[in-house]
Motif scaffolding. Structure first.
Motif, PDB file in Angstrom:
ATOM      1  N   ILE A   1       0.925  -0.934  -0.135  1.00 42.87           N
ATOM      2  CA  ILE A   1      -0.401   0.008   0.054  1.00 42.87           C
ATOM      3  C   ILE A   1       1.056   0.788   0.493  1.00 42.87           C
ATOM      4  O   ILE A   1       1.773   1.387   0.760  1.00 42.87           O
ATOM      5  N   ASP A   2       1.045   1.874  -0.726  1.00 40.28           N
ATOM      6  CA  ASP A   2       1.690   3.203  -1.003  1.00 40.28           C
ATOM      7  C   ASP A   2       0.456   4.075  -0.826  1.00 40.28           C
ATOM      8  O   ASP A   2      -0.198   4.466  -0.791  1.00 40.28           O
ATOM      9  N   TYR A   3       1.711   4.780   0.426  1.00 39.04           N
ATOM     10  CA  TYR A   3       0.702   6.214   1.302  1.00 39.04           C
ATOM     11  C   TYR A   3       1.906   7.568   0.619  1.00 39.04           C
ATOM     12  O   TYR A   3       2.817   7.635   0.655  1.00 39.04           O
ATOM     13  N   ASP A   4       0.752   8.642   0.445  1.00 30.70           N
ATOM     14  CA  ASP A   4       1.345   9.976   0.742  1.00 30.70           C
ATOM     15  C   ASP A   4       1.598  10.371   1.650  1.00 30.70           C
ATOM     16  O   ASP A   4       0.009  10.056   3.463  1.00 30.70           O
ATOM     17  N   ILE A   5       2.225  10.562   2.982  1.00 27.66           N
ATOM     18  CA  ILE A   5       2.624  10.909   3.675  1.00 27.66           C
ATOM     19  C   ILE A   5       2.597  12.862   3.069  1.00 27.66           C
ATOM     20  O   ILE A   5       3.757  13.469   3.309  1.00 27.66           O
ATOM     21  N   VAL A   6       1.389  13.758   4.215  1.00 29.20           N
ATOM     22  CA  VAL A   6       1.786  15.060   4.106  1.00 29.20           C
ATOM     23  C   VAL A   6       2.337  15.311   5.274  1.00 29.20           C
ATOM     24  O   VAL A   6       2.732  15.698   6.854  1.00 29.20           O
ATOM     25  N   PRO A   7       3.498  16.691   4.921  1.00 27.40           N
ATOM     26  CA  PRO A   7       3.234  17.211   3.950  1.00 27.40           C
ATOM     27  C   PRO A   7       4.344  16.608   2.809  1.00 27.40           C
ATOM     28  O   PRO A   7       5.629  16.896   3.194  1.00 27.40           O
TER      29      PRO A   7
ATOM     30  N   MET B   1       5.233   6.898   1.549  1.00 21.41           N
ATOM     31  CA  MET B   1       6.149   5.784   2.239  1.00 21.41           C
ATOM     32  C   MET B   1       5.195   4.882   1.746  1.00 21.41           C
ATOM     33  O   MET B   1       4.072   4.793   0.899  1.00 21.41           O
ATOM     34  N   SER B   2       5.712   3.744   1.831  1.00 19.73           N
ATOM     35  CA  SER B   2       4.590   2.312   1.329  1.00 19.73           C
ATOM     36  C   SER B   2       5.123   1.102   2.318  1.00 19.73           C
ATOM     37  O   SER B   2       6.078   0.875   3.349  1.00 19.73           O
ATOM     38  N   LEU B   3       4.053   0.390   2.404  1.00 20.21           N
ATOM     39  CA  LEU B   3       4.140  -0.997   3.473  1.00 20.21           C
ATOM     40  C   LEU B   3       3.797  -2.485   2.701  1.00 20.21           C
ATOM     41  O   LEU B   3       2.719  -2.199   2.358  1.00 20.21           O
ATOM     42  N   ARG B   4       4.102  -3.237   3.108  1.00 18.60           N
ATOM     43  CA  ARG B   4       4.616  -4.376   2.157  1.00 18.60           C
ATOM     44  C   ARG B   4       3.841  -5.464   3.582  1.00 18.60           C
ATOM     45  O   ARG B   4       4.931  -5.551   4.780  1.00 18.60           O
TER      46      ARG B   4
ATOM     47  N   TYR C   1       5.472  -7.330   8.021  1.00 16.41           N
ATOM     48  CA  TYR C   1       5.920  -6.440   7.841  1.00 16.41           C
ATOM     49  C   TYR C   1       6.951  -5.333   7.113  1.00 16.41           C
ATOM     50  O   TYR C   1       7.452  -5.446   8.202  1.00 16.41           O
ATOM     51  N   LEU C   2       6.573  -4.881   6.191  1.00 18.82           N
ATOM     52  CA  LEU C   2       7.915  -3.506   6.171  1.00 18.82           C
ATOM     53  C   LEU C   2       7.586  -1.945   5.821  1.00 18.82           C
ATOM     54  O   LEU C   2       6.361  -1.697   4.917  1.00 18.82           O
ATOM     55  N   LEU C   3       7.331  -1.170   6.337  1.00 18.14           N
ATOM     56  CA  LEU C   3       7.037  -0.448   6.060  1.00 18.14           C
ATOM     57  C   LEU C   3       8.923   1.119   5.750  1.00 18.14           C
ATOM     58  O   LEU C   3       9.250   0.989   6.984  1.00 18.14           O
ATOM     59  N   TYR C   4       7.964   1.282   4.592  1.00 18.17           N
ATOM     60  CA  TYR C   4       9.762   1.640   4.583  1.00 18.17           C
ATOM     61  C   TYR C   4       9.581   3.113   3.738  1.00 18.17           C
ATOM     62  O   TYR C   4       8.603   3.816   2.259  1.00 18.17           O
ATOM     63  N   SER C   5      10.566   4.133   3.527  1.00 17.02           N
ATOM     64  CA  SER C   5      10.224   5.096   2.761  1.00 17.02           C
ATOM     65  C   SER C   5      11.532   4.943   2.400  1.00 17.02           C
ATOM     66  O   SER C   5      12.695   4.768   2.162  1.00 17.02           O
TER      67      SER C   5
END
Length: 173
Positions: free
Chosen positions: A79-85, A89-92, A144-148
């Motif tokens: 899941i790709d995310y926009d992190i304001v501002p 970031m992506s969550l695998r 789970y892998l949260l990465y940027s």
């Protein structure tokens, strides 16, 4: 006359050898490049029919905005995310032992690797200043892998708690 003929033949032979060498180098380079991931875009993170699981919950807020869901190689969700501002970031997620890491993830040694607990879950945080940073954990048979790829300073650490505590993957029924 004979000298000029030998000179021309030598130049032609050098040209052929140079072209052959360039072709060998190009073909060898293509062999060592990893293949591209096969990605299928989904409207929702429910990959039940193909991968056998779905992302049942994940953080959403005015700062954390999901915008695209993928299934990679028919076994890893992203899941790709926009992190304001203005950050991404992506969550695998994947069944334990099936995680695929982004291309180049382990290419450079991480400058800072730490382990700590969040809500009773051991989390591994990897960081490089101005380059890829991640948080990974395991829960109930899923990784789970949260990465940027281009994080802001301490962005991963600040978002680790909501992602670790609020993200759940479950088998599809």
């Amino acid at each position: 006359m004979v000298d000029s003929l030998w000179f021309v033949l030598t130049l032609v032979l050098l040209a052929v050898v140079s072209v052959a060498l360039v072709l060998v180098l190009i073909l060898r380079r293509e062999e060592t490049c990893p293949a591209r991931e096969t990605r299928t875009e989904y409207l929702h993170p429910d990959y039940g029919q193909t991968a056998g699981f779905r992302v049942a919950s994940a953080p959403i807020s005015e700062v954390i905005l999901p915008y695209r869901c993928w299934l990679i190689e028919e076994r890893v969700s992203e899941i790709d995310y926009d992190i304001v501002p203005g950050r991404r970031m992506s969550l695998r997620t994947a069944k334990q032992g099936q995680m695929l890491y982004p291309t180049g993830f382990f290419e450079y040694a991480f400058e800072d690797v730490q382990q700590y607990d969040i809500d009773g879950i051991t989390v591994t945080q990897r960081q490089n200043a101005g380059r890829i940073s991640s948080v990974s954990w395991v829960r109930d048979g899923y990784e789970y892998l949260l990465y940027s790829l281009q994080p802001e300073m301490n962005m991963i650490a600040g978002l680790a708690v909501p992602f670790v505590t609020n993200t759940r993957v479950e088998p599809a029924v």
